[in-house]
Design a protein around this motif. Structure first.
Motif, PDB file in Angstrom:
ATOM      1  N   ILE A   1     -12.665  14.203  14.955  1.00  0.00           N
ATOM      2  CA  ILE A   1     -11.735  13.891  13.858  1.00  0.00           C
ATOM      3  C   ILE A   1     -12.041  14.816  12.671  1.00  0.00           C
ATOM      4  N   VAL A   2     -10.998  15.492  12.190  1.00  0.00           N
ATOM      5  CA  VAL A   2     -11.161  16.424  11.069  1.00  0.00           C
ATOM      6  C   VAL A   2     -10.869  15.677   9.760  1.00  0.00           C
ATOM      7  N   PRO A   3     -11.456  16.121   8.640  1.00  0.00           N
ATOM      8  CA  PRO A   3     -11.212  15.446   7.352  1.00  0.00           C
ATOM      9  C   PRO A   3      -9.729  15.324   7.005  1.00  0.00           C
ATOM     10  N   ASP A   4      -8.925  16.342   7.387  1.00  0.00           N
ATOM     11  CA  ASP A   4      -7.489  16.294   7.089  1.00  0.00           C
ATOM     12  C   ASP A   4      -6.806  15.076   7.712  1.00  0.00           C
ATOM     13  N   ALA A   5      -7.355  14.576   8.825  1.00  0.00           N
ATOM     14  CA  ALA A   5      -6.743  13.417   9.489  1.00  0.00           C
ATOM     15  C   ALA A   5      -6.781  12.191   8.571  1.00  0.00           C
ATOM     16  N   PHE A   6      -7.834  12.094   7.754  1.00  0.00           N
ATOM     17  CA  PHE A   6      -7.926  10.957   6.827  1.00  0.00           C
ATOM     18  C   PHE A   6      -6.911  11.111   5.680  1.00  0.00           C
ATOM     19  N   HIS A   7      -6.650  12.339   5.268  1.00  0.00           N
ATOM     20  CA  HIS A   7      -5.615  12.562   4.244  1.00  0.00           C
ATOM     21  C   HIS A   7      -4.244  12.153   4.786  1.00  0.00           C
ATOM     22  N   VAL A   8      -3.941  12.584   6.012  1.00  0.00           N
ATOM     23  CA  VAL A   8      -2.643  12.261   6.610  1.00  0.00           C
ATOM     24  C   VAL A   8      -2.534  10.758   6.879  1.00  0.00           C
ATOM     25  N   ALA A   9      -3.632  10.167   7.369  1.00  0.00           N
ATOM     26  CA  ALA A   9      -3.640   8.722   7.644  1.00  0.00           C
ATOM     27  C   ALA A   9      -3.394   7.930   6.358  1.00  0.00           C
ATOM     28  N   THR A  10      -3.987   8.376   5.261  1.00  0.00           N
ATOM     29  CA  THR A  10      -3.779   7.711   3.964  1.00  0.00           C
ATOM     30  C   THR A  10      -2.317   7.831   3.537  1.00  0.00           C
ATOM     31  N   ALA A  11      -1.748   9.022   3.722  1.00  0.00           N
ATOM     32  CA  ALA A  11      -0.325   9.217   3.387  1.00  0.00           C
ATOM     33  C   ALA A  11       0.558   8.288   4.220  1.00  0.00           C
ATOM     34  N   ILE A  12       0.244   8.154   5.493  1.00  0.00           N
ATOM     35  CA  ILE A  12       1.020   7.282   6.388  1.00  0.00           C
ATOM     36  C   ILE A  12       0.937   5.834   5.916  1.00  0.00           C
ATOM     37  N   GLU A  13      -0.249   5.376   5.565  1.00  0.00           N
ATOM     38  CA  GLU A  13      -0.411   3.982   5.138  1.00  0.00           C
ATOM     39  C   GLU A  13       0.288   3.723   3.804  1.00  0.00           C
ATOM     40  N   LEU A  14       0.221   4.680   2.894  1.00  0.00           N
ATOM     41  CA  LEU A  14       0.941   4.522   1.616  1.00  0.00           C
ATOM     42  C   LEU A  14       2.449   4.494   1.845  1.00  0.00           C
ATOM     43  N   PHE A  15       2.943   5.359   2.729  1.00  0.00           N
ATOM     44  CA  PHE A  15       4.374   5.345   3.043  1.00  0.00           C
ATOM     45  C   PHE A  15       4.768   4.000   3.660  1.00  0.00           C
ATOM     46  N   HIS A  16       3.973   3.521   4.599  1.00  0.00           N
ATOM     47  CA  HIS A  16       4.284   2.243   5.259  1.00  0.00           C
ATOM     48  C   HIS A  16       4.338   1.107   4.240  1.00  0.00           C
ATOM     49  N   ASN A  17       3.402   1.096   3.308  1.00  0.00           N
ATOM     50  CA  ASN A  17       3.398   0.040   2.290  1.00  0.00           C
ATOM     51  C   ASN A  17       4.571   0.173   1.325  1.00  0.00           C
ATOM     52  N   PHE A  18       4.969   1.403   1.030  1.00  0.00           N
ATOM     53  CA  PHE A  18       6.191   1.625   0.234  1.00  0.00           C
ATOM     54  C   PHE A  18       7.390   0.955   0.915  1.00  0.00           C
ATOM     55  N   THR A  19       7.505   1.125   2.247  1.00  0.00           N
ATOM     56  CA  THR A  19       8.640   0.509   2.951  1.00  0.00           C
ATOM     57  C   THR A  19       8.539  -1.013   2.915  1.00  0.00           C
ATOM     58  N   LEU A  20       7.317  -1.555   2.997  1.00  0.00           N
ATOM     59  CA  LEU A  20       7.146  -3.017   2.991  1.00  0.00           C
ATOM     60  C   LEU A  20       7.533  -3.623   1.640  1.00  0.00           C
ATOM     61  N   VAL A  21       7.121  -2.972   0.548  1.00  0.00           N
ATOM     62  CA  VAL A  21       7.472  -3.473  -0.792  1.00  0.00           C
ATOM     63  C   VAL A  21       8.996  -3.549  -0.935  1.00  0.00           C
ATOM     64  N   HIS A  22       9.691  -2.499  -0.486  1.00  0.00           N
ATOM     65  CA  HIS A  22      11.148  -2.467  -0.590  1.00  0.00           C
ATOM     66  C   HIS A  22      11.808  -3.418   0.417  1.00  0.00           C
ATOM     67  N   ASP A  23      11.235  -3.529   1.624  1.00  0.00           N
ATOM     68  CA  ASP A  23      11.763  -4.483   2.610  1.00  0.00           C
ATOM     69  C   ASP A  23      11.713  -5.907   2.072  1.00  0.00           C
ATOM     70  N   ASP A  24      10.605  -6.240   1.416  1.00  0.00           N
ATOM     71  CA  ASP A  24      10.450  -7.596   0.870  1.00  0.00           C
ATOM     72  C   ASP A  24      11.543  -7.913  -0.152  1.00  0.00           C
ATOM     73  N   ILE A  25      11.909  -6.907  -0.942  1.00  0.00           N
ATOM     74  CA  ILE A  25      12.998  -7.104  -1.913  1.00  0.00           C
ATOM     75  C   ILE A  25      14.312  -7.347  -1.164  1.00  0.00           C
ATOM     76  N   MET A  26      14.583  -6.503  -0.179  1.00  0.00           N
ATOM     77  CA  MET A  26      15.837  -6.604   0.571  1.00  0.00           C
ATOM     78  C   MET A  26      15.936  -7.928   1.334  1.00  0.00           C
ATOM     79  N   ASP A  27      14.779  -8.381   1.875  1.00  0.00           N
ATOM     80  CA  ASP A  27      14.760  -9.633   2.654  1.00  0.00           C
ATOM     81  C   ASP A  27      14.610 -10.870   1.775  1.00  0.00           C
ATOM     82  N   LYS A  28      14.423 -10.639   0.456  1.00  0.00           N
ATOM     83  CA  LYS A  28      14.164 -11.749  -0.477  1.00  0.00           C
ATOM     84  C   LYS A  28      12.961 -12.590  -0.023  1.00  0.00           C
ATOM     85  N   ALA A  29      11.939 -11.896   0.479  1.00  0.00           N
ATOM     86  CA  ALA A  29      10.734 -12.572   0.985  1.00  0.00           C
ATOM     87  C   ALA A  29       9.797 -12.906  -0.168  1.00  0.00           C
TER      88      ALA A  29
END
Length: 321
Positions: free
Chosen positions: A57-85
């Motif tokens: 595993i190269v250090p860059d993989a942790f940068h990309v993994a962090t970006a993926i998790e932040l993107f996923h959480n961005f979608t969840l915050v907005h999904d919760d608004i749309m779903d009125k959760a």
């Protein structure tokens, strides 16, 4: 080779820090709050696994993994608004704890910071990673819009529903694996096989999720069953039931969806059982799981290196009730 659980722990060490400045607190505090709610961190760990399948595993993989998790959480915050959760993982959602405007902005800033992590990787990989990340982000938005569109439509075909699930859920799992594989130096052919492994696994996971919402054991599943039925969601199960039901059963299903009686869940489940929807769903899940494992087999690396990915499939899929 690290196990799935070990990689979760490795990622947590890197990710569980604040990714945002302190000020303005009204913007960044809600973002920090949402990330502390936690989650399984499956997608970023899949990026690490995609890398480790082909090398250290190269250090860059942790940068990309962090970006993926932040993107996923961005979608969840907005999904919760749309779903009125009001709750996520038992805690108040951002728009409930703060307000909708704050939640929109806090979600947006997660997406911006995700790109700042991508910008840290070796420039020789940046174009490929960024291209895949952007395509996937667009597809996730398309899947979310299709989900919204389907709520307004009287009928949805099974292929249309599978396409929506593929965009909304599967492509991010698949792309996470592929981004890791790119960083691990995988060939184009191996990248494609790994992507298809993730895409089919994601569909199998969603079929199972629909199944468990209707037929799961509430104690093991972690939530009350029948939520999708109560919300009139057009899940795999409902679409198949409407397709195979006789005229009387179909009319009863449609009236139950309109009238929402107190015993709605029990009556819908009985029609599902009468139409063998539960058996069909198990069979459909197995079809996608088998496709997924065939693509994993076809990746040209020694079998022992694939063990963590088999563990991942077990973790995601082998929950019958």
């Amino acid at each position: 080779m690290k196990s799935f659980k070990e990689l979760v722990a490795s990622f947590a060490e890197v990710f569980n820090v604040s990714h945002f400045p302190k000020e303005p607190a009204g913007l960044y505090e809600p973002a920090d709050y949402f990330l502390t709610i936690g989650g399984k961190r499956i997608r970023p760990v899949m990026c690490l696994m995609g890398n480790e399948l082909f090398g250290e595993i190269v250090p860059d993989a942790f940068h990309v993994a962090t970006a993926i998790e932040l993107f996923h959480n961005f979608t969840l915050v907005h999904d919760d608004i749309m779903d009125k959760a009001s709750l996520r993982r038992g805690l108040p959602t951002v728009h409930t704890k703060y307000d909708e405007n704050t939640a929109i902005l806090s979600g947006d800033v997660m997406m911006v910071v995700a790109y700042s992590y991508l910008n840290k990787i070796n420039v020789s990989y940046l174009s490929k990673i960024l291209g895949l990340f952007n395509r996937t982000a667009r597809e996730v938005c398309e899947g979310q819009q299709l989900d919204v569109d389907f709520e307004r439509r009287n009928s949805v075909s099974l292929p249309d529903y599978i396409r929506m699930i593929e965009l909304k859920t599967s492509v991010l799992l698949a792309a996470s694996l592929r981004m890791g594989a790119i960083l691990g130096g995988a060939s184009e052919g191996n990248q494609n096989e790994l992507y298809e492994f993730g895409r089919n696994l994601g569909i199998a996971f969603q079929v199972q999720d629909d199944y468990l919402d209707a037929f799961g054991d509430p104690e093991k599943f972690g939530k009350d069953v029948g939520g999708d039925i109560r919300q009139n969601k057009k899940t795999f199960l409902m679409l198949h039931a409407l397709e195979v039901a006789n005229t009387q059963q179909k009319n009863e299903l449609l009236s139950l969806m309109e009238e929402n009686p107190a015993d709605k869940v029990e009556r819908v489940l009985q029609i599902f059982r009468d139409c063998d929807v539960d058996g069909w769903a198990k069979s459909l899940k197995q079809q996608y799981l088998d496709k997924s494992m065939k693509h994993l087999e076809d990746i040209a690396v020694v079998s022992s290196r694939k063990k963590p990915l088999r563990e991942l499939a077990d973790f995601l899929i082998q929950r019958e009730h």
